[in-house]
Design a protein around this motif. Structure first.
Motif, PDB file in Angstrom:
ATOM      1  N   ASP A   1      37.022  94.726   2.687  1.00 20.17           N
ATOM      2  CA  ASP A   1      38.064  95.642   3.168  1.00 20.17           C
ATOM      3  C   ASP A   1      39.437  94.958   3.237  1.00 20.17           C
ATOM      4  O   ASP A   1      40.444  95.638   3.410  1.00 20.17           O
TER       5      ASP A   1
ATOM      6  N   GLU B   1      41.737  96.121   6.014  1.00 17.67           N
ATOM      7  CA  GLU B   1      41.701  97.549   6.355  1.00 17.67           C
ATOM      8  C   GLU B   1      40.572  97.775   7.370  1.00 17.67           C
ATOM      9  O   GLU B   1      39.656  96.964   7.464  1.00 17.67           O
TER      10      GLU B   1
ATOM     11  N   SER C   1      37.173  98.524   9.062  1.00 13.06           N
ATOM     12  CA  SER C   1      35.837  98.312   8.470  1.00 13.06           C
ATOM     13  C   SER C   1      35.263  99.594   7.875  1.00 13.06           C
ATOM     14  O   SER C   1      35.258 100.648   8.508  1.00 13.06           O
TER      15      SER C   1
ATOM     16  N   THR D   1      36.398 101.356   5.367  1.00 13.39           N
ATOM     17  CA  THR D   1      37.333 102.342   4.788  1.00 13.39           C
ATOM     18  C   THR D   1      37.756 102.012   3.360  1.00 13.39           C
ATOM     19  O   THR D   1      38.363 102.844   2.693  1.00 13.39           O
ATOM     20  N   ALA D   2      37.472 100.798   2.877  1.00 13.62           N
ATOM     21  CA  ALA D   2      37.987 100.398   1.562  1.00 13.62           C
ATOM     22  C   ALA D   2      36.908  99.825   0.643  1.00 13.62           C
ATOM     23  O   ALA D   2      36.583 100.396  -0.392  1.00 13.62           O
TER      24      ALA D   2
ATOM     25  N   PRO E   1      33.761 102.312  -0.032  1.00 17.24           N
ATOM     26  CA  PRO E   1      34.056 103.420  -0.952  1.00 17.24           C
ATOM     27  C   PRO E   1      34.299 102.945  -2.390  1.00 17.24           C
ATOM     28  O   PRO E   1      33.926 103.629  -3.346  1.00 17.24           O
TER      29      PRO E   1
ATOM     30  N   THR F   1      41.266 106.784   9.067  1.00 18.88           N
ATOM     31  CA  THR F   1      40.090 106.242   8.361  1.00 18.88           C
ATOM     32  C   THR F   1      39.632 107.154   7.229  1.00 18.88           C
ATOM     33  O   THR F   1      39.338 106.693   6.132  1.00 18.88           O
ATOM     34  N   GLY F   2      39.598 108.466   7.477  1.00 19.59           N
ATOM     35  CA  GLY F   2      39.173 109.398   6.420  1.00 19.59           C
ATOM     36  C   GLY F   2      40.112 109.374   5.234  1.00 19.59           C
ATOM     37  O   GLY F   2      39.690 109.407   4.072  1.00 19.59           O
TER      38      GLY F   2
ATOM     39  N   LEU G   1      41.962 106.842   4.286  1.00 19.08           N
ATOM     40  CA  LEU G   1      41.793 105.570   3.565  1.00 19.08           C
ATOM     41  C   LEU G   1      40.565 105.608   2.651  1.00 19.08           C
ATOM     42  O   LEU G   1      40.631 105.204   1.489  1.00 19.08           O
ATOM     43  N   VAL G   2      39.461 106.104   3.190  1.00 22.42           N
ATOM     44  CA  VAL G   2      38.226 106.220   2.395  1.00 22.42           C
ATOM     45  C   VAL G   2      38.498 107.048   1.135  1.00 22.42           C
ATOM     46  O   VAL G   2      38.118 106.676   0.013  1.00 22.42           O
ATOM     47  N   LYS G   3      39.206 108.160   1.319  1.00 21.12           N
ATOM     48  CA  LYS G   3      39.516 109.060   0.210  1.00 21.12           C
ATOM     49  C   LYS G   3      40.442 108.376  -0.808  1.00 21.12           C
ATOM     50  O   LYS G   3      40.268 108.494  -2.018  1.00 21.12           O
TER      51      LYS G   3
ATOM     52  N   TYR H   1      41.005 105.021  -1.319  1.00 24.98           N
ATOM     53  CA  TYR H   1      40.391 103.891  -2.039  1.00 24.98           C
ATOM     54  C   TYR H   1      39.297 104.373  -3.001  1.00 24.98           C
ATOM     55  O   TYR H   1      39.254 103.965  -4.163  1.00 24.98           O
TER      56      TYR H   1
END
Length: 206
Positions: free
Chosen positions: A73, A76, A78, A80-81, A84, A112-113, A115-117, A119
């Motif tokens: 990550d 970033e 934990s 979130t990067a 994914p 967080t959501g 960032l996940v999206k 990355y």
């Protein structure tokens, strides 16, 4: 050992997008080993040393071999990067590949959501540009034969697409050949049958 071929990337790919003033740059490269994967990560980190984050994931072998996976990550929150990124890579069916996503932050928090999206989505878009070739799993055999058998052996090699890697032409011929592992047994049997077992065949110890 899995003998089925799998896809690997041919060239590097870069995909850029801006999300809420943050610039995300996804870099993908062919990385056949963990060492090469880590070297690629370091190369991108050096290239984008002023970026806040260089998050990454790699699949350094067959796409399904989780022993050769890795991710980070890079500061970033934990999960979130790195995860994914790795999820996109491992789900692509392509092996020997690393993705590094560089983020230049624009000061607006994505959550967080978000960032996940960002990355995962960047890697998903970059993967659409990746061109692949099929990597066959091969094995090497050492053949010892008399000169009189060479034309026959060469025609059998052509039939099974066996490639000559090396040759030693002394009292007799010693050949090192490489062949698709799925064809090796039939190739060996054909050599034995057609030459009356006059070819010495040994697996090369890698």
């Amino acid at each position: 050992m899995n003998e089925q071929p799998y896809l690997i990337p041919i060239d590097r790919v870069i995909f850029e997008e801006e999300i809420k003033k943050s610039l995300f740059i996804t870099h993908i490269a062919h990385t056949p080993t963990i060492e090469i994967a880590k070297a690629f990560v370091d190369e991108i980190k050096t290239q984008h040393a002023s970026a806040r984050h260089n998050c990454w994931g790699f699949v350094a072998g067959r796409p399904e071999d989780s022993l050769l996976w890795g991710f980070s990550d890079d500061g970033e929150p934990s999960g979130t990067a790195g995860k994914p990124i790795l999820a996109q890579l491992s789900g692509s069916g392509i092996g020997e590949m690393t993705a590094v996503v560089t983020r230049y932050s624009g000061g607006i928090k994505l959550g967080t959501g978000g960032l996940v999206k960002a990355y995962g989505g960047g890697v998903q878009q970059a993967l659409k540009q990746v061109q692949t070739i099929e990597k066959k799993i091969t094995t090497q055999l050492q053949l010892g034969l008399d000169y009189s058998l060479m034309p026959l052996v060469q025609s059998i090699m052509a039939q099974y697409q066996a490639a000559q890697l090396d040759g030693n032409f002394g009292q007799r011929i010693d050949l090192l050949v490489e062949i698709d592992i799925r064809e090796a047994d039939v190739f060996t049997q054909t050599l034995v049958n057609k030459t009356g077992a006059k070819v010495e065949i040994k697996p090369k110890h890698m």
